[in-house]
Motif scaffolding. Structure first.
Motif, PDB file in Angstrom:
ATOM      1  N   PHE A  28       1.046  -1.223  -0.046  1.00  0.00           N
ATOM      2  CA  PHE A  28      -0.101  -0.025  -0.001  1.00  0.00           C
ATOM      3  C   PHE A  28       0.977   1.133  -0.059  1.00  0.00           C
ATOM      4  CE2 PHE A  28      -2.272  -3.270   1.825  1.00  0.00           C
ATOM      5  CZ  PHE A  28      -3.602  -3.094   1.220  1.00  0.00           C
ATOM      6  N   ALA A  29       0.325   2.085  -0.815  1.00  0.00           N
ATOM      7  CA  ALA A  29       1.461   3.447  -1.006  1.00  0.00           C
ATOM      8  C   ALA A  29       0.405   4.748  -0.538  1.00  0.00           C
ATOM      9  CB  ALA A  29       1.971   3.546  -2.303  1.00  0.00           C
ATOM     10  N   ARG A  30       1.395   5.516   0.101  1.00  0.00           N
ATOM     11  CA  ARG A  30       0.583   6.953   0.238  1.00  0.00           C
ATOM     12  C   ARG A  30       1.381   7.650  -0.624  1.00  0.00           C
ATOM     13  NH1 ARG A  30       2.372  10.121   5.499  1.00  0.00           N
ATOM     14  NH2 ARG A  30       3.844  10.994   3.947  1.00  0.00           N
ATOM     15  N   ALA A  31       0.168   8.535  -1.435  1.00  0.00           N
ATOM     16  CA  ALA A  31       0.847   9.421  -2.125  1.00  0.00           C
ATOM     17  C   ALA A  31       0.904  10.827  -1.740  1.00  0.00           C
ATOM     18  CB  ALA A  31      -0.556   9.716  -3.221  1.00  0.00           C
ATOM     19  N   ALA A  32       1.295  11.643  -2.298  1.00  0.00           N
ATOM     20  CA  ALA A  32       1.951  12.974  -1.581  1.00  0.00           C
ATOM     21  C   ALA A  32       0.949  13.754  -0.956  1.00  0.00           C
ATOM     22  CB  ALA A  32       2.569  13.916  -2.649  1.00  0.00           C
ATOM     23  N   ASP A  33      -0.349  13.383  -1.476  1.00  0.00           N
ATOM     24  CA  ASP A  33      -1.407  14.429  -0.882  1.00  0.00           C
ATOM     25  C   ASP A  33      -2.154  13.456   0.089  1.00  0.00           C
ATOM     26  OD1 ASP A  33      -2.850  12.274  -2.085  1.00  0.00           O
ATOM     27  OD2 ASP A  33      -3.995  13.175  -3.616  1.00  0.00           O
ATOM     28  N   THR A  35      -3.346  10.359   0.094  1.00  0.00           N
ATOM     29  CA  THR A  35      -4.183   9.292  -0.328  1.00  0.00           C
ATOM     30  C   THR A  35      -3.392   7.974  -0.330  1.00  0.00           C
ATOM     31  OG1 THR A  35      -5.279  10.875  -1.818  1.00  0.00           O
ATOM     32  CG2 THR A  35      -5.953   8.597  -1.970  1.00  0.00           C
ATOM     33  N   VAL A  36      -4.126   7.020   0.356  1.00  0.00           N
ATOM     34  CA  VAL A  36      -3.587   5.641   0.452  1.00  0.00           C
ATOM     35  C   VAL A  36      -4.223   4.736  -0.451  1.00  0.00           C
ATOM     36  CG1 VAL A  36      -3.170   3.546   1.935  1.00  0.00           C
ATOM     37  CG2 VAL A  36      -2.840   6.093   2.879  1.00  0.00           C
ATOM     38  N   SER A  37      -3.555   3.957  -1.323  1.00  0.00           N
ATOM     39  CA  SER A  37      -4.153   3.139  -2.353  1.00  0.00           C
ATOM     40  C   SER A  37      -3.330   1.733  -2.268  1.00  0.00           C
ATOM     41  CB  SER A  37      -4.316   3.482  -3.846  1.00  0.00           C
ATOM     42  OG  SER A  37      -3.576   4.813  -3.962  1.00  0.00           O
TER      43      SER A  37
END
Ligand SMILES: [Zn+2]
Length: 96
Positions: A28-33, A35-37
């Motif tokens: 799972f990755a957390r984007a700069a904003d 948001t986790v996807s």
């Protein structure tokens, strides 16, 4: 010198602590904003956290471990969304 080819990069499941190669884990990755996807490629930029199985995802959800690993706030809706993304990507859970 170190033999890079023989050394597979290991990552730790945030729920059970087991170490696996990246390919065996779900990321799972957390984007700069913030948001986790679910990251089926395992290569999305940003902070990442790994679980080794659906059970460990559920355990991470119960223990709020994903939030701690990624340093974000996640709601129940977020976890439901991530579970759905993971199920679609891994295709292990037959949709009823
Ligand atoms: Zn695990």
């Amino acid at each position: 010198m170190a033999q890079q080819q023989d050394r597979k990069r290991q990552r730790r499941c945030i729920a059970c602590g087991q170490q696996e190669t990246k390919a065996a884990l779900r990321r799972f990755a957390r984007a700069a904003d913030g948001t986790v996807s679910f990251d089926p490629s395992g290569r999305a930029p940003g902070r990442g956290a790994y679980v080794c199985s659906d059970e460990c995802f559920q355990a991470a959800r119960r223990g709020r471990k994903l939030e701690r690993a990624l340093r974000v706030k996640l709601t129940d809706e977020d976890y439901d969304r991530l579970a759905g993304e993971m199920a679609r990507a891994t295709d292990e859970t037959p949709s009823v």
